[in-house]
Design an enzyme around this catalytic site. Structure first.
Site, PDB file in Angstrom:
ATOM      1  N   TRP A 199     -74.555 -42.634 -28.256  1.00 32.13           N
ATOM      2  CA  TRP A 199     -74.998 -41.801 -29.503  1.00 32.13           C
ATOM      3  C   TRP A 199     -74.561 -42.672 -30.706  1.00 32.13           C
ATOM      4  O   TRP A 199     -73.629 -43.347 -30.722  1.00 32.13           O
ATOM      5  CB  TRP A 199     -74.381 -40.586 -29.505  1.00 32.13           C
ATOM      6  CG  TRP A 199     -74.704 -39.798 -30.972  1.00 32.13           C
ATOM      7  CD1 TRP A 199     -75.712 -39.117 -31.254  1.00 32.13           C
ATOM      8  CD2 TRP A 199     -73.899 -39.921 -32.132  1.00 32.13           C
ATOM      9  NE1 TRP A 199     -75.733 -38.512 -32.413  1.00 32.13           N
ATOM     10  CE2 TRP A 199     -74.642 -39.126 -32.894  1.00 32.13           C
ATOM     11  CE3 TRP A 199     -72.466 -40.359 -32.450  1.00 32.13           C
ATOM     12  CZ2 TRP A 199     -74.249 -38.934 -34.326  1.00 32.13           C
ATOM     13  CZ3 TRP A 199     -72.192 -40.017 -33.669  1.00 32.13           C
ATOM     14  CH2 TRP A 199     -72.972 -39.214 -34.661  1.00 32.13           C
ATOM     15  N   ASP A 366     -85.146 -29.163 -41.366  1.00 29.98           N
ATOM     16  CA  ASP A 366     -84.600 -29.544 -39.767  1.00 29.98           C
ATOM     17  C   ASP A 366     -83.894 -28.198 -39.371  1.00 29.98           C
ATOM     18  O   ASP A 366     -84.061 -27.101 -39.764  1.00 29.98           O
ATOM     19  CB  ASP A 366     -83.583 -30.773 -40.197  1.00 29.98           C
ATOM     20  CG  ASP A 366     -83.442 -31.430 -39.019  1.00 29.98           C
ATOM     21  OD1 ASP A 366     -82.465 -31.204 -38.083  1.00 29.98           O
ATOM     22  OD2 ASP A 366     -84.184 -32.573 -38.936  1.00 29.98           O
ATOM     23  N   ASP A 367     -83.012 -28.462 -38.530  1.00 32.45           N
ATOM     24  CA  ASP A 367     -82.166 -27.416 -37.933  1.00 32.45           C
ATOM     25  C   ASP A 367     -81.592 -26.409 -38.701  1.00 32.45           C
ATOM     26  O   ASP A 367     -80.895 -26.563 -39.751  1.00 32.45           O
ATOM     27  CB  ASP A 367     -80.984 -28.130 -37.159  1.00 32.45           C
ATOM     28  CG  ASP A 367     -80.518 -27.130 -36.136  1.00 32.45           C
ATOM     29  OD1 ASP A 367     -80.819 -25.996 -35.873  1.00 32.45           O
ATOM     30  OD2 ASP A 367     -79.633 -27.778 -35.283  1.00 32.45           O
ATOM     31  N   ARG A 443     -72.749 -28.945 -26.543  1.00 32.25           N
ATOM     32  CA  ARG A 443     -73.114 -28.626 -27.894  1.00 32.25           C
ATOM     33  C   ARG A 443     -73.160 -27.240 -28.019  1.00 32.25           C
ATOM     34  O   ARG A 443     -74.218 -26.623 -28.771  1.00 32.25           O
ATOM     35  CB  ARG A 443     -74.361 -29.489 -28.568  1.00 32.25           C
ATOM     36  CG  ARG A 443     -74.192 -29.593 -29.988  1.00 32.25           C
ATOM     37  CD  ARG A 443     -75.687 -30.018 -30.458  1.00 32.25           C
ATOM     38  NE  ARG A 443     -75.742 -30.456 -31.730  1.00 32.25           N
ATOM     39  CZ  ARG A 443     -76.652 -30.252 -32.756  1.00 32.25           C
ATOM     40  NH1 ARG A 443     -77.679 -29.657 -32.487  1.00 32.25           N
ATOM     41  NH2 ARG A 443     -76.393 -30.847 -33.906  1.00 32.25           N
ATOM     42  N   LYS A 476     -90.513 -31.789 -35.597  1.00 36.32           N
ATOM     43  CA  LYS A 476     -89.795 -32.761 -35.078  1.00 36.32           C
ATOM     44  C   LYS A 476     -89.038 -32.003 -33.810  1.00 36.32           C
ATOM     45  O   LYS A 476     -88.359 -31.030 -33.860  1.00 36.32           O
ATOM     46  CB  LYS A 476     -88.719 -33.036 -35.632  1.00 36.32           C
ATOM     47  CG  LYS A 476     -87.294 -33.738 -35.493  1.00 36.32           C
ATOM     48  CD  LYS A 476     -86.339 -34.176 -36.797  1.00 36.32           C
ATOM     49  CE  LYS A 476     -85.150 -34.762 -36.258  1.00 36.32           C
ATOM     50  NZ  LYS A 476     -84.095 -34.760 -37.227  1.00 36.32           N
ATOM     51  N   ASP A 478     -86.747 -31.917 -30.914  1.00 31.96           N
ATOM     52  CA  ASP A 478     -85.548 -32.283 -30.585  1.00 31.96           C
ATOM     53  C   ASP A 478     -84.985 -31.962 -29.144  1.00 31.96           C
ATOM     54  O   ASP A 478     -85.496 -30.875 -28.660  1.00 31.96           O
ATOM     55  CB  ASP A 478     -84.388 -32.020 -31.674  1.00 31.96           C
ATOM     56  CG  ASP A 478     -83.360 -32.822 -31.794  1.00 31.96           C
ATOM     57  OD1 ASP A 478     -82.944 -33.650 -31.097  1.00 31.96           O
ATOM     58  OD2 ASP A 478     -82.647 -32.801 -33.047  1.00 31.96           O
ATOM     59  N   ASP A 548     -79.446 -41.366 -34.696  1.00 34.20           N
ATOM     60  CA  ASP A 548     -78.699 -40.311 -36.002  1.00 34.20           C
ATOM     61  C   ASP A 548     -77.955 -41.258 -36.874  1.00 34.20           C
ATOM     62  O   ASP A 548     -77.560 -41.039 -38.002  1.00 34.20           O
ATOM     63  CB  ASP A 548     -77.846 -39.332 -35.223  1.00 34.20           C
ATOM     64  CG  ASP A 548     -78.640 -38.090 -34.647  1.00 34.20           C
ATOM     65  OD1 ASP A 548     -79.694 -38.047 -35.232  1.00 34.20           O
ATOM     66  OD2 ASP A 548     -78.157 -37.388 -34.104  1.00 34.20           O
TER      67      ASP A 548
HETATM   68  C1  GLA Z   1     -80.202 -34.084 -33.644  1.00 36.41           C
HETATM   69  C2  GLA Z   1     -80.860 -34.871 -34.136  1.00 36.41           C
HETATM   70  C3  GLA Z   1     -80.651 -34.954 -35.834  1.00 36.41           C
HETATM   71  C4  GLA Z   1     -80.828 -33.348 -36.241  1.00 36.41           C
HETATM   72  C5  GLA Z   1     -79.674 -32.419 -35.440  1.00 36.41           C
HETATM   73  C6  GLA Z   1     -79.766 -31.068 -35.796  1.00 36.41           C
HETATM   74  O1  GLA Z   1     -78.530 -34.506 -33.739  1.00 36.41           O
HETATM   75  O2  GLA Z   1     -80.989 -36.154 -33.914  1.00 36.41           O
HETATM   76  O3  GLA Z   1     -81.722 -35.609 -36.496  1.00 36.41           O
HETATM   77  O4  GLA Z   1     -82.016 -32.811 -36.291  1.00 36.41           O
HETATM   78  O5  GLA Z   1     -80.022 -32.763 -34.137  1.00 36.41           O
HETATM   79  O6  GLA Z   1     -79.194 -30.411 -35.221  1.00 36.41           O
END
Ligand code: GLA
Length: 730
Positions: A199, A366-367, A443, A476, A478, A548
C-alpha cells in the site's frame, strides 16, 4: 497475412507487425513451440525441435517417450504424462485420475478477434486489425477439448492468448489448473522484471536474472493486489530502455494470478501465466465450457521503452472503451484528503464554489455520504444517503454543484459489507464466509459474495436509485480489502473452489451492467489506492487510482513502474496538500502539478484552506494541463531518468505520433551543490527535423543533436523542483 499454416510441416506462423511466433504439430500430435521473437521469413523451424537427437526420437524409440515429453517445448503442457516442468493444465477426471494428455485435433484461422464470454479482453476495432488462430487439442480418454485462441495484431507487436475447455463426455471433470499461456524459451540467459510493492508504494520495478528452478509473482488475495501486479517482462541481460530483446506479459484479469518462470535442467526457460491454481477448482459438467482469461504478449527488439509504448497503444485503442477513451477527462477535486469523513453539504458546497472559480470542472464526493458512515467502521452496503450529513439530500447538492458549472461524481465500494449495516442485519449470509468459522475482519468490513447474482442485483438496485436520482457523471469504484474464508453459502460442496473466479466474474458482470446502462458516466477504479491496477479493470474504466500516496516524489516511482505496462492516460493522479498525508513531505505546488499532469490530473485538497499562493497558481496549472493533455493522452511516452537507479533526478517525455512536438518533464529530486547543469539526451524525435523551444523560438536544434548530444538543464534552486520544456518542429 498475419497467420499462415504450412500443411507439409504442420506448422503455424503468426506475424504481428515485426514479430513472429511459430508452432508446429510435433510427432505424437503434441503442439510444440519453435520460435518467438523478431520477424522471420521462415514458417517451418522443425529443426529447432531436435527430434533426431537421442533420446528424443519418439517415433523410433518409444522407450524414451518420457524424456521427449520432459524436453519438448510444449505450447500447452499437461500434468501427469512425463513433462515434469511447470504444467499449464491439470484435471481430476470422472474416475478421480489426474493426468491429462492434449493432442492436436483441428484448427481454424479467421479475421478479427473474438470476445471472451464474461471476461474483459482486448478487441479489434475492425476485422482487418487482427487475425485469429484457434487450435483445438483433444484429450480422448478424458473427453475434453481445449481450444487455444491466438490473435495476432497486424500493426502492433502484440499476440494475445486465451483458451476454452469443453467437456465433450458424460462425466463431470474437475479442472484444477487452467493457465492461459505457456511459452518455452530455448535459453536461461534472461532477466525477469516485475512490479511489486505494498500500500502507498505500488508497482516498484524489480529485476533479477533467472536462475535454476521457479521464480514467480502471484496473488491469492482475490484481487491483483498492492504487492504484485499481473505483469512480467523477460528480457535479455543487456536490455535497457532502448536496446535488447524484451517479452512482456500482462494478464487481463483482476483476481488471483500466477506469473512464473522456470529454468529447467537443460538451461531453458518455461514461462506460464494464468489464474492462480492455489485453491482454484472448476467443475465442468457434460457439454459445459470454461473460458480462461486473456494474456497479452508484447515483443520488443528495442528495449523496455518500445515494449511499454506497444502496451500503451494497445490499451488506449484496443482495450479501453467508452466515451472518455479519447477525451480529456474533467479536472476534478476529490474531498477525501480534504475532509476524510468529516464533511457535510455546506462544506462540499464551499469547496465546489471555490474550485469552480479556479477552473476545476468536477466535485467528487468520496467515502462517507451513505448509511450512517462517520468512520470506516460502518454502513458499507447501505447505499442510501446519510441525511444528517447531506442535509437537503443528494439531488439538491448535485444541482447546487451543477449551478457552479461543475459536474458531480460519487464514491461507491459496491463489493463490501460492514457488520454494522442494515444490509448485514438483513443478510448476514451474503458475506463471503465459511459456515461455523469466525469471519476475519479487515478495515472493519467483509466482502460480499459476488458469485451470487441476487447479491449483485440488490447492490445494483441501490446504486441505480442513487444514480437515477441525481445528475451523477463520475463514479469512483473502490475495493478496500482482500478475501478470506473463501467459500459461498450458495455454491454446492463440489463447486466451492469456484468462489475465487466466480467472484471476479460477478464483479465484471456488475461493471458491465453499470457501463452499459450509464455510458455517460466516467468510471474510475480504485482499490485502497492501486491494488487492482490491471487490464481487466481498464476494460471497464479508462482510469484507475494509481495509489493513495499522492506525494509527488513517491509518485515518480509509482508512475514509472506503472508506465512499464499501462498508459499514462489511465493513471489517476492528483495534486494534494502538504505536508503530504502519507510521508509528511513538503514539495512545491508546481512540482505536484507537473507530476499529476502525467496522469488524469485533479486536486485532492481543501481548496478553501490551502495557502493563497497555491490557490492563485491553480488557474495557470489548469491551463498548462489542458495544453499538454492531448500530447500525454495520444503521444509516445519515453522514460529518460530512472529514480530507482539515480534518485537525484527524473525525466520523461511525451512525443507526438507525427513527431511535430514533444514535452520534456524534468524533476530535480535533490539539488546538488557546485555542479554544472545536467545534460540530458532526448528521445523519440525526428533526427532529420529541426526543433525550437516554445520559450525561445529563434534557437533551432536538429532532432539528431537533441537526441545524440542532448540539452542542458540548469539545476533549479532547491529540492523537489520541476521544469517543463516544450519542443516544436520548425
Ligand atoms: C481508499 C481509496 C481512497 C479513499 C478511501 C475512502 O483507501 O484509495 O482514495 O477513497 O478508500 O475510504
Amino acid at each position: 497475412m498475419p497467420i499462415t499454416y504450412n500443411e507439409a510441416a504442420k506448422s503455424f506462423k503468426l506475424t504481428a507487425k515485426d514479430t513472429s511466433y511459430i508452432m508446429q504439430v510435433a510427432p505424437g500430435g503434441y503442439l510444440a513451440h519453435t520460435y518467438y521473437g523478431k520477424a522471420l521469413p521462415d514458417d517451418d523451424l522443425t529443426y529447432l525441435l531436435r527430434l533426431e537427437e537421442p533420446p528424443f526420437t519418439p517415433e523410433k524409440n518409444l522407450r524414451e517417450l518420457s524424456s521427449y515429453m520432459d524436453c519438448l517445448p510444449l505450447e500447452y503442457p499437461c500434468f501427469g504424462i512425463g513433462d515434469y516442468r511447470e504444467h499449464a493444465f491439470s484435471i481430476v477426471d470422472g474416475n478421480g485420475a489426474t493426468a491429462a494428455d492434449l493432442r492436436y485435433s483441428s484448427h481454424r484461422i479467421y479475421d478479427g478477434k473474438p470476445a471472451l464470454e464474461g471476461l474483459p479482453a482486448t478487441f479489434a476495432n475492425a476485422p482487418s486489425e487482427a487475425q485469429t488462430l484457434e487450435i483445438t487439442l483433444e484429450d480422448k480418454p478424458a473427453q475434453l477439448e481445449v481450444t487455444l485462441i491466438y490473435t495476432a495484431f497486424t500493426d502492433l507487436d502484440v499476440i494475445t492468448r486465451s483458451l476454452t475447455v469443453k467437456n465433450t463426455g458424460t462425466d463431470n471433470v474437475q479442472l484444477t489448473r487452467v493457465y492461459s499461456a505457456c511459452v518455452d524459451f530455448d535459453t536461461d540467459e534472461l532477466d525477469m522484471i516485475t512490479v511489486n510493492g505494498s500500500w502507498a508504494r505500488e508497482r516498484h520495478p524489480e529485476r533479477s536474472p533467472l536462475h535454476r528452478g521457479k521464480q514467480s509473482v502471484d496473488s491469492v488475495k482475490g484481487e491483483s493486489s498492492h504487492q504484485s501486479n499481473p505483469f512480467t517482462a523477460l528480457c535479455t541481460h543487456n536490455a535497457d530502455e532502448d536496446t535488447g530483446e524484451v517479452f512482456g506479459f500482462n494478464f487481463v484479469y483482476s483476481g488471483n494470478f500466477l506469473s512464473e518462470a522456470e529454468v529447467t535442467q537443460f538451461g531453458r526457460t518455461r514461462y506460464v501465466m494464468g489464474i492462480n491454481s492455489t485453491d482454484f477448482g472448476w467443475l465442468l459438467g457434460p457439454g459445459e465450457i470454461f473460458t480462461a482469461p486473456e494474456v497479452v504478449m508484447v515483443y520488443s527488439d528495442s528495449g523496455l521503452g518500445k515494449m511499454s509504448r506497444t502496451f500503451h497503444d494497445l490499451y488506449r485503442n484496443n482495450l479501453i472503451r467508452g466515451e472518455y477513451r479519447d477525451k480529456r477527462r474533467p479536472i476534478l477535486i476529490n474531498n477525501w484528503e480534504a475532509t476524510y469523513f468529516n464533511f457535510n453539504t455546506e462544506k462540499l458546497i464551499q469547496i465546489a464554489e471555490q474550485a469552480s472559480k479556479l477552473g476545476i470542472e468536477m466535485l467528487v464526493m468520496d467515502d462517507g455520504w451513505f448509511g450512517h458512515r462517520d468512520s470506516d467502521n460502518s454502513s458499507l452496503g447501505d447505499w442510501f444517503v446519510y441525511e444528517k450529513k447531506l442535509e437537503g439530500g443528494l439531488k439538491a447538492l448535485v444541482e447546487k454543484v451543477n449551478s457552479f458549472g461543475m459536474k458531480f461524481g460519487i464514491w461507491f465500494e459496491p463489493e463490501m459489507i460492514s457488520p454494522d449495516s442494515e444490509l448485514y442485519k438483513e443478510h448476514p449470509d451474503w458475506a463471503i464466509q465459511i459456515k461455523g468459522r469466525p469471519l476475519t475482519m479487515s478495515r472493519e468490513q467483509y466482502v460480499l459474495d459476488y458469485s451470487r447474482k441476487e447479491v449483485r442485483d440488490h447492490i445494483y438496485g441501490m446504486m441505480r436509485k442513487i444514480l437515477d436520482n441525481a445528475n451523477i457523471e463520475y463514479i469512483k469504484w473502490d475495493m478496500n480489502r482482500q478475501i478470506t474464508e473463501p467459500a459461498s453459502n450458495w455454491l454446492p460442496k463440489e463447486r466451492q473452489r469456484e468462489i475465487w473466479h466466480r467472484y471476479v466474474l460477478g464483479v465484471y458482470d456488475l461493471m458491465n451492467r453499470l457501463t452499459t446502462d450509464y455510458p455517460h458516466i466516467l468510471l474510475e477504479n480504485c482499490s485502497g489506492g492501486g491494488a487492482r491496477f490491471d487490464p481487466g479493470m481498464l476494460y471497464f474504466s479508462p482510469q484507475i487510482w494509481c495509489s493513495d500516496d499522492t506525494d509527488a516524489i513517491e509518485r515518480l516511482k509509482i508512475q514509472y513502474g506503472t508506465s512499464l505496462c499501462y498508459p499514462c492516460s489511465s493513471m489517476g493522479a492528483h495534486v494534494s496538500d502538504c505536508p503530504n498525508h502519507t510521508v509528511g513531505r513538503q514539495t512545491p505546488f508546481e512540482t505536484r502539478g507537473h507530476v499529476a499532469m502525467v496522469g488524469t490530473f485533479g486536486y485532492e485538497l481543501d481548496v478553501t484552506k490551502i495557502p493563497q499562493e497555491d490557490r492563485d497558481a491553480i488557474p495557470g496549472q489548469i491551463e498548462e494541463f489542458k495544453k499538454f493533455n492531448p500530447l500525454v493522452r495520444t503521444g509516445d511516452h519515453y522514460r529518460i531518468g530512472n529514480v530507482f537507479e539515480d534518485d537525484e533526478w527524473d525525466a520523461w517525455m511525451f512525443v507526438a505520433k507525427d513527431k511535430s512536438e514533444a514535452l520534456l518533464e524534468f524533476v530535480q529530486v535533490l539539488r546538488r551543490p557546485n555542479y554544472h547543469s545536467r545534460r540530458i539526451k532526448l528521445k523519440g524525435l525526428d533526427p532529420a527535423a529541426y526543433y525550437y523551444e516554445e520559450s525561445a523560438p529563434d534557437r533551432k536544434y536538429s532532432g539528431a543533436a537533441l537526441m545524440q548530444a542532448g540539452i542542458t538543464v540548469p539545476e533549479p534552486w532547491g529540492d523537489f523542483r520541476s521544469v517543463l520544456r516544450h519542443f516544436i518542429r520548425a
